[in-house]
Structures are given as structure tokens and as C-alpha cells.
Design a protein around this motif. Structure first.
Motif, short mmCIF file in Angstrom:
data_model
loop_
_atom_site.label_atom_id
_atom_site.label_comp_id
_atom_site.label_asym_id
_atom_site.label_seq_id
_atom_site.Cartn_x
_atom_site.Cartn_y
_atom_site.Cartn_z
N ARG A 29 -25.88 8.35 -11.35
CA ARG A 29 -27.35 8.25 -11.28
C ARG A 29 -27.87 6.94 -11.87
O ARG A 29 -28.90 6.42 -11.43
N LEU A 30 -27.19 6.44 -12.89
CA LEU A 30 -27.64 5.20 -13.53
C LEU A 30 -26.83 3.98 -13.09
O LEU A 30 -27.07 2.88 -13.57
N GLU A 149 -30.50 15.40 -16.45
CA GLU A 149 -31.79 14.93 -15.91
C GLU A 149 -32.72 14.48 -17.05
O GLU A 149 -33.41 13.46 -16.94
N ILE A 152 -31.49 11.16 -18.46
CA ILE A 152 -31.79 10.06 -17.53
C ILE A 152 -33.25 9.64 -17.66
O ILE A 152 -33.58 8.45 -17.67
N GLY A 153 -34.14 10.62 -17.77
CA GLY A 153 -35.56 10.31 -17.96
C GLY A 153 -35.81 9.55 -19.25
O GLY A 153 -36.56 8.55 -19.26
N VAL A 155 -33.70 7.68 -20.89
CA VAL A 155 -33.08 6.35 -20.82
C VAL A 155 -33.93 5.41 -19.96
O VAL A 155 -34.23 4.28 -20.36
N LYS A 156 -34.34 5.88 -18.78
CA LYS A 156 -35.11 5.02 -17.88
C LYS A 156 -36.45 4.63 -18.47
O LYS A 156 -36.92 3.51 -18.31
N GLU A 157 -37.08 5.58 -19.17
CA GLU A 157 -38.40 5.32 -19.75
C GLU A 157 -38.31 4.82 -21.19
O GLU A 157 -39.33 4.57 -21.83
N LYS A 158 -37.09 4.71 -21.70
CA LYS A 158 -36.82 4.27 -23.08
C LYS A 158 -37.57 5.11 -24.11
O LYS A 158 -38.03 4.59 -25.14
#
Length: 270
Positions: A29-30, A149, A152-153, A155-158
């Protein structure tokens, strides 16, 4: 982020399955590279491992007596995080994980990792085929997907820069879970070691090869000269089913657990 790591101790394979499944999900996913450290084997625990802010590290250990196995503490404390993101995972055998998850989380944070998620999963108990039989199962992996999930949220949004993960457990940590006999008196099974049925054994040496503590003699596999941590890798993975325990207190403890904790324990994620 550039790389996701699977870092685990797994005598019978249950912890490995969960850690690798989560790392695989994050890898895809990443769009990350993949690395792995299987510290089940003694030779791998004698190495030094360092990570960086470009890494996500999924770290998994079994639960023994409600805590992180004390024989693994020196290795875990030697890991160098240097700001890498970490996901502590503990695997318990259907009783409880008590303070194992908070202990592993604390160790990783002391190693300079940033914890972005955590989970306590159920696997078949090391010395039982009844406790947690068939776990982790499909329902457990669905919950693992949910954990992935959420991570991942973050990490992506820090969000890990402002969110602190809080897990279940007590501080100071409770003492290790104490087995008791039929009269309620404490029993000590730390020195109990597996026996070998030499009528079944073919001296293939596999048990010596997979023993995490290198405690089984290669030339005399019926001799356990070192410490036994009751991971039961030798018992459950012997091709000839030649390894077994016959200690009276050990057997009583196993059967008591099977009676008292027959319900389905649930996975918990944070």
C-alpha cells in the motif's frame, strides 16, 4: 518512508504469520522496499540492527507469563531506532497478554522508535493444541487489516507527530503469571525440559537446528543441555512427534489453562 521491516521471534510460526502479513500490507500500500530480521535464532540475536527515519518496523514477540520473554530483553533493548516508525505486536496463547504489549512498546520507545500502532493477537498456545487452536484465523487477519489501514492513515497524514499511541497494560508492570498446583500453591516449571521418545526419533537433528536457545545437543538430541523457554518449537515441529513433556506440574498447568481459558480470547489493536 522507503522500507518496511518484519522483525520477529516465532518458535512455532504464529507470530511470524501476523508480523509478515502486516508488513506485506504496508509494503504494497505504501510502495516500500522490504527487509526482515528473524531473531528466533540465537545467531541472529548476536548481531546489531540499526534503523532510520525512512523505515517502518513491525516488531513481534510471543507472550510468556503475561510479559515479553525475559530472554529476549537484551536483544530488543539493543535495537537502534533513530526515529524509525514501529509497530509492536505481541502474540498470546488465549489466556491474556497482561503487560506484554505496553512493555514491548516502552522498550521500542526507549530504543528511539516512534510507535504508530500496536496489537495483541491470539495464536495457538505454545504447549497446547487446544488453547487458541487454529489462531490466528481469518477473523484475526480481518482485524489486522483494520490495524494496517489505521497505520497507513497515520503515516500518510503524519499524525504520529502529534498522536501518541496508548495501549492496555499496567505500570509498573505486574510480575510474571504464576502457575499453581491443585491446592493453589505456586509451582516452578522454569527448569522443566522436553523428553525424547528414542523409539520414534530418527536423529535427524531438526530439533537442535530450530531450538531458539541452541539448547539441544546436535549429536545427542535427547540431551537438552541449556535453558528451555517452553516455546515448544521442538515439540510441535518434530517430523516424528518424538518430543514431549512429562513433568507432572507442567502437565497440570497446561490442563488447568485449557479448562479455565477455553473461551475465545479477542484480538486488541491500538
Amino acid at each position: 518512508m522507503k522500507k518496511v521491516w518484519s522483525v520477529y521471534f516465532s518458535g512455532t510460526g504464529t507470530t511470524e504469520r501476523v508480523v509478515r502479513a502486516l508488513a506485506t500490507m504496508l509494503e504494497k500500500r505504501l510502495e516500500l522496499e522490504r527487509g526482515e530480521v528473524n531473531f528466533t535464532f540465537k545467531k541472529n540475536r548476536e548481531k546489531k540492527y540499526s534503523f532510520s527515519k525512512e523505515d517502518i518496523v513491525v516488531v513481534g514477540t510471543p507472550v510468556i507469563a503475561g510479559r515479553v520473554p525475559n530472554l529476549l530483553l537484551e536483544f530488543l533493548r539493543s535495537l537502534e531506532g533513530d526515529g524509525a516508525l514501529a509497530i509492536p505486536i505481541v502474540m498470546f496463547g488465549n489466556r491474556d497478554y497482561d503487560d506484554a504489549l505496553i512493555e514491548l512498546k516502552d522498550i521500542l520507545e526507549e530504543d528511539s522508535f516512534v510507535v504508530v500502532g500496536a496489537g495483541a493477537f491470539v495464536g495457538e498456545h505454545s504447549f497446547s493444541t487446544k488453547l487458541g487452536a487454529g489462531r490466528p484465523d481469518s477473523s484475526d487477519f480481518e482485524i489486522l487489516e483494520t490495524l494496517g489501514e489505521r497505520i497507513i492513515g497515520r503515516v500518510k497524514e503524519k499524525r504520529y507527530l502529534s498522536e501518541k499511541i496508548v495501549v492496555k497494560g499496567e505500570k509498573p508492570y505486574r510480575w510474571y503469571y504464576q502457575p499453581r498446583d491443585s491446592k493453589g500453591n505456586p509451582i516452578d516449571i522454569r527448569k522443566v525440559k522436553p523428553k525424547t521418545d528414542m523409539a520414534l526419533c530418527t536423529n535427524c537433528g531438526y530439533c537442535a537446528e530450530i531450538c531458539p536457545l541452541s539448547s539441544i545437543e546436535k549429536d545427542s538430541v535427547d540431551v537438552v543441555s541449556g535453558i528451555c523457554m517452553k516455546c515448544c518449537a521442538c515439540v510441535k515441529r518434530c517430523p516424528q512427534k518424538a518430543k514431549y513433556f512429562d513433568d507432572e506440574n507442567f502437565i497440570y498447568h497446561k490442563e488447568e489453562l485449557e479448562l479455565e481459558y477455553s473461551r475465545r480470547a479477542e484480538v486488541e489493536i491500538f
